[in-house]
Enzyme design. Structure first.
Site, PDB file in Angstrom:
ATOM      1  N   LYS A   7       0.830  -1.220   0.000  1.00  0.00           N
ATOM      2  CA  LYS A   7       0.000   0.000   0.000  1.00  0.00           C
ATOM      3  C   LYS A   7       0.862   1.267   0.000  1.00  0.00           C
ATOM      4  CE  LYS A   7      -4.379  -1.834   0.970  1.00  0.00           C
ATOM      5  NZ  LYS A   7      -5.729  -1.689   1.424  1.00  0.00           N
ATOM      6  N   LYS A  64     -10.473  -3.947  -4.552  1.00  0.00           N
ATOM      7  CA  LYS A  64     -11.568  -3.000  -4.823  1.00  0.00           C
ATOM      8  C   LYS A  64     -11.082  -1.569  -4.901  1.00  0.00           C
ATOM      9  CE  LYS A  64     -13.396  -3.837  -0.340  1.00  0.00           C
ATOM     10  NZ  LYS A  64     -12.382  -3.471   0.638  1.00  0.00           N
ATOM     11  N   LYS A 114      -2.919  -9.053  -7.000  1.00  0.00           N
ATOM     12  CA  LYS A 114      -4.224  -9.371  -6.394  1.00  0.00           C
ATOM     13  C   LYS A 114      -5.338  -8.433  -6.886  1.00  0.00           C
ATOM     14  CE  LYS A 114      -5.491  -7.695  -2.112  1.00  0.00           C
ATOM     15  NZ  LYS A 114      -6.926  -7.461  -2.178  1.00  0.00           N
TER      16      LYS A 114
HETATM   17  P1  ATP Z   1      -8.440  -2.683  -0.483  1.00  0.00           P
HETATM   18  O1  ATP Z   1      -7.807  -2.626  -1.830  1.00  0.00           O
HETATM   19  O2  ATP Z   1      -9.102  -1.407  -0.071  1.00  0.00           O
HETATM   20  O3  ATP Z   1      -7.516  -3.224   0.593  1.00  0.00           O
HETATM   21  P2  ATP Z   1      -9.583  -5.313  -0.780  1.00  0.00           P
HETATM   22  O4  ATP Z   1     -10.233  -5.679  -2.064  1.00  0.00           O
HETATM   23  O5  ATP Z   1      -8.215  -5.829  -0.507  1.00  0.00           O
HETATM   24  O6  ATP Z   1      -9.655  -3.727  -0.638  1.00  0.00           O
HETATM   25  P3  ATP Z   1     -10.412  -5.740   1.990  1.00  0.00           P
HETATM   26  O7  ATP Z   1     -11.562  -4.971   2.560  1.00  0.00           O
HETATM   27  O8  ATP Z   1      -9.032  -5.295   2.336  1.00  0.00           O
HETATM   28  O9  ATP Z   1     -10.587  -5.779   0.394  1.00  0.00           O
HETATM   29  O10 ATP Z   1     -10.574  -7.261   2.386  1.00  0.00           O
HETATM   30  C1  ATP Z   1     -11.861  -7.848   2.652  1.00  0.00           C
HETATM   31  C2  ATP Z   1     -11.770  -9.362   2.553  1.00  0.00           C
HETATM   32  O11 ATP Z   1     -11.634  -9.743   1.176  1.00  0.00           O
HETATM   33  C3  ATP Z   1     -10.567  -9.971   3.280  1.00  0.00           C
HETATM   34  O12 ATP Z   1     -10.976 -11.186   3.886  1.00  0.00           O
HETATM   35  C4  ATP Z   1      -9.585 -10.243   2.184  1.00  0.00           C
HETATM   36  O13 ATP Z   1      -8.695 -11.286   2.503  1.00  0.00           O
HETATM   37  C5  ATP Z   1     -10.519 -10.620   1.044  1.00  0.00           C
HETATM   38  N1  ATP Z   1      -9.898 -10.358  -0.264  1.00  0.00           N
HETATM   39  C6  ATP Z   1      -9.476  -9.155  -0.719  1.00  0.00           C
HETATM   40  N2  ATP Z   1      -8.987  -9.273  -1.963  1.00  0.00           N
HETATM   41  C7  ATP Z   1      -9.112 -10.584  -2.309  1.00  0.00           C
HETATM   42  C8  ATP Z   1      -8.784 -11.340  -3.470  1.00  0.00           C
HETATM   43  N3  ATP Z   1      -8.232 -10.758  -4.521  1.00  0.00           N
HETATM   44  N4  ATP Z   1      -9.065 -12.668  -3.475  1.00  0.00           N
HETATM   45  C9  ATP Z   1      -9.618 -13.270  -2.409  1.00  0.00           C
HETATM   46  N5  ATP Z   1      -9.949 -12.616  -1.264  1.00  0.00           N
HETATM   47  C10 ATP Z   1      -9.713 -11.299  -1.213  1.00  0.00           C
HETATM   48 MG    MG Z   2      -7.200  -5.265   1.298  1.00  0.00          MG
END
Ligand code: ATP
Ligand code: MG
Length: 332
Positions: free
Chosen positions: A111, A199, A196
């Site tokens: 990040k 969002k 990865k």
């Molecule tokens: P950000 O980019 O803001 O960190 P994010 O997509 O990583 O958003 P989080 O809110 O950080 O989402 O994570 C929420 C849940 O989704 C966590 O359990 C995380 O492990 C899961 N997660 C996030 N990205 C993935 C992915 N690419 N594949 C599977 N699980 C995911």
């Molecule tokens: Mg995340």
């Protein structure tokens, strides 16, 4: 009954990565466990957020939880900032965490890179993120934390912090186990499949959102990066694009990768992608419909009020216990 806890940041609209790695599994777990599922808005502000957007996303995420099948009679659903125990415990844990431990966190490093590329500064909150997450978990004496693969390191740190605190101050916290799904634990970006899916990604072609229109879903999946040899085979190293699509397909349908590879032998990427797109659309469309209806009703506020009430009761007790162990405040 064992207790389970997990949370999602309202840092953007949920992607199919969040759905497969987290949300879809929550729905399956709620029948057999005491579950706490919440919305971590205090984690979201570790990077800059627009206040009105953030408030909107908190409501939408609650609606999405319910639309996917989370049942407020089975699971406690709440917003992190409505339970002050999370930040109270986070401070006490911060004072028992070393800088070195936090510097090793890979999400922090990723990040920092992302923020730097955008020309934005790094908040101290981003550095402290894993301690707040440890507090989220340790407040509630949970047995398992279902998360995607990317959060494994943070849950391991949580375990270390719990064990350290228990050794230093006497038995206080339950040491939680991480629970990673068998399928969909790490969904990759559609355009850069070695990265990865997230969002908060700035390029919308990298992800499929839970709220994307059917035709947008079809377009994004059809234009996902693959390779030029045209063979549907699973090889994360050399064929990351098609391997990611196989993973997504398998996670949506529960059909094994081996079976998919056998079934699509000799078939082109085009057919495979178009089948996958229809599977994703068929699962997301009814969820989107329910979400729209929920957003028009009063249900969301009722669920969040009841959830905050129960979470506050549990959290308050734990905060008092930890303050007592550390000698804060007065004896009453
Ligand atoms: P950000 O980019 O803001 O960190 P994010 O997509 O990583 O958003 P989080 O809110 O950080 O989402 O994570 C929420 C849940 O989704 C966590 O359990 C995380 O492990 C899961 N997660 C996030 N990205 C993935 C992915 N690419 N594949 C599977 N699980 C995911
Ligand atoms: Mg995340």
């Amino acid at each position: 009954m064992s207790r389970i806890l997990s949370a999602i940041q309202p840092s953007g609209t949920l992607t199919i990565g969040n759905y497969l790695g987290a949300l879809k599994n929550f729905v399956e777990l709620q029948d057999e466990h005491d579950c706490l599922f919440f919305i971590v808005d205090q984690h979201a502000i570790t990077v800059p957020q627009d206040r009105l957007e953030l408030r909107k996303r908190i409501k939408e995420l609650t609606a999405l939880y319910l639309a996917c099948g989370l049942d407020p009679n089975k699971a406690t659903i709440f917003i992190q900032s409505e339970v002050p125990g999370h930040t109270q415990l986070a401070w006490m844990l911060t004072c028992n965490t070393s800088m070195g431990e936090l510097e090793r966190m890979t999400q922090y490093k990723d990040k920092v890179q992302k923020q730097t590329a955008k020309g934005q500064g790094i908040s101290a909150g981003l550095f402290m993120y894993p301690v707040l997450m440890a507090a989220d978990i340790l407040l509630y004496d949970v047995d398992f934390v279902p998360v995607g693969d990317d959060q494994k390191q943070h849950v391991e740190l949580t375990r270390d912090l719990a064990e350290r605190f228990n050794n230093r101050f006497g038995e206080t916290f339950k040491v939680p186990e991480v629970w990673i799904p068998k399928r969909g634990a790490r969904v990759m970006s559609l355009q850069e499949p070695t990265k990865k899916m997230s969002k908060s990604d700035d390029n919308p072609r990298n992800f499929v959102l839970m709220t994307d229109e059917p035709n947008v879903i079809r377009k994004k999946i059809k234009s996902a990066v693959t390779d030029s040899d045209g063979v549907i085979a699973y090889d994360r190293q050399n064929k990351p694009g098609i391997s990611n699509l196989l993973d997504i397909y398998s996670a949506f349908t529960s059909e094994s990768i081996e079976s998919l590879v056998a079934r699509y032998e000799g078939c082109g990427y085009g057919q495979f992608k178009s089948d996958l797109a229809e599977i994703v659309v068929a699962e997301l469309e009814p969820i989107q419909q329910r979400m729209k209806e929920l957003l028009k009703s009063n249900v969301i506020d009722e669920v969040l009020d009841a959830g905050a009430k129960r979470a506050n009761q549990l959290a308050f007790k734990k905060v008092k216990k930890v303050e007592h162990k550390m000698g804060l405040g007065r004896k009453k």
